[in-house]
Design a protein around this motif. Structure first.
Motif: not given
Length: 281
Positions: A21-37, A41-51
């Motif tokens: 849900k933490k990942i989902a919330d970030y993606i739903l709030a920043n869909p355009k930003r995800i495309i360039h990450q 970078e995404l994992a670090d931004e959210i605070g979860v592991a790449d896996a």
């Protein structure tokens, strides 16, 4: 792979873990930003592991993070309007009908996405090994229960259908460990349904449920639960649109049971056909 990553996230959201849900919330709030990450970078931004991010993308039905990003980019650049959510008062009768058909199609596709092979197999085995199956439902869910009874009576397995609330309570009280109590409830929180459910549990019956909410009391306490996914629209409640999905889940269970019963199942179906043959003109 269709370009519907955001829709898939919305559809599966209630089934996600805390991290998902933490990942989902970030993606739903920043869909355009995800495309360039990158995934790092995404994992670090959210605070979860790449896996964790990779498994999240796989759960959505994509091969990996890159495939998800490609789909997301196409979705954002060419947004597809959800036609079934756009019913207007000025729409023609045929236009409304087509939008309802598309809404049902979408609900079926969303449900197929969240189906778990192991859970579905266990549900089939539970029904297959039952001495008796009793179907329970309250209000609109009683229609699905009736349809399930109408279908499963063809399997040769002894079946019963609960009547009004009092009859359902009485039938639930007479069940045993050899029986399966099959419950239908969109919310999984209906007071009367849960009351009947607990009586069946107390009687020792095995319990199977179809509901739309994994965190509901019914889903959590049933021995086995299957889930339907649907979306609410202006002129149609989520409970109404979930019915077509629940009916389809019943069909899928029925066919699996009949296949596994082999000749015995085919013979039972033939007996039903012979019994009702003379009712036709």
């Amino acid at each position: 792979m269709s370009n519907d990553g955001l829709k898939r996230i919305h559809s599966l959201y209630t089934c996600f873990s805390v991290k998902e849900k933490k990942i989902a919330d970030y993606i739903l709030a920043n869909p355009k930003r995800i495309i360039h990450q990158t995934i790092n970078e995404l994992a670090d931004e959210i605070g979860v592991a790449d896996a964790t991010v990779f498994r999240f993308c796989k759960r959505l039905g994509f091969k990996g993070y890159q495939a998800f990003k490609i789909s997301l980019a196409s979705e954002i650049m060419s947004p597809i309007q959800q036609i079934h959510e756009d019913i207007k008062e000025g729409d023609s009768e045929l236009s409304i009908a087509k939008k309802i058909f598309l809404s049902n199609k979408r609900s079926l596709e969303n449900t197929a996405l969240i189906m778990d092979e192991r859970s579905f197999k266990q549900a089939v085995d539970l029904l297959l090994n039952s001495q008796r199956i009793i179907f329970f439902g309250i209000g609109g869910s009683s229609i699905v229960a009736m349809d399930a009874y109408h279908k499963f009576i063809r399997t040769g397995i002894s079946c019963l259908l609960g009547g009004d609330i009092h009859f359902q309570l009485m039938e639930a009280s007479q069940m045993s460990s050899l029986d399966t109590a099959f419950f239908f409830s969109h919310s999984g929180m209906n007071k009367h349904c849960l009351e009947i459910f607990h009586v069946a549990q107390k009687s020792g019956a095995k319990t199977l449920a179809i509901t739309s909410f994994p965190n509901s009391i019914l889903a959590k306490e049933a021995d086995m639960a299957l889930f339907s996914r649907s979306e609410e629209t202006k002129y149609r409640s989520e409970a109404l649109s979930s019915r077509i999905v629940q009916l389809s889940l019943v069909d899928a269970l029925l066919v699996n049971v009949l296949v596994k019963r082999g000749e015995e199942g085919l013979l039972a179906m033939e007996h039903v056909r012979e019994a009702i043959e003379d009712t036709r003109i």
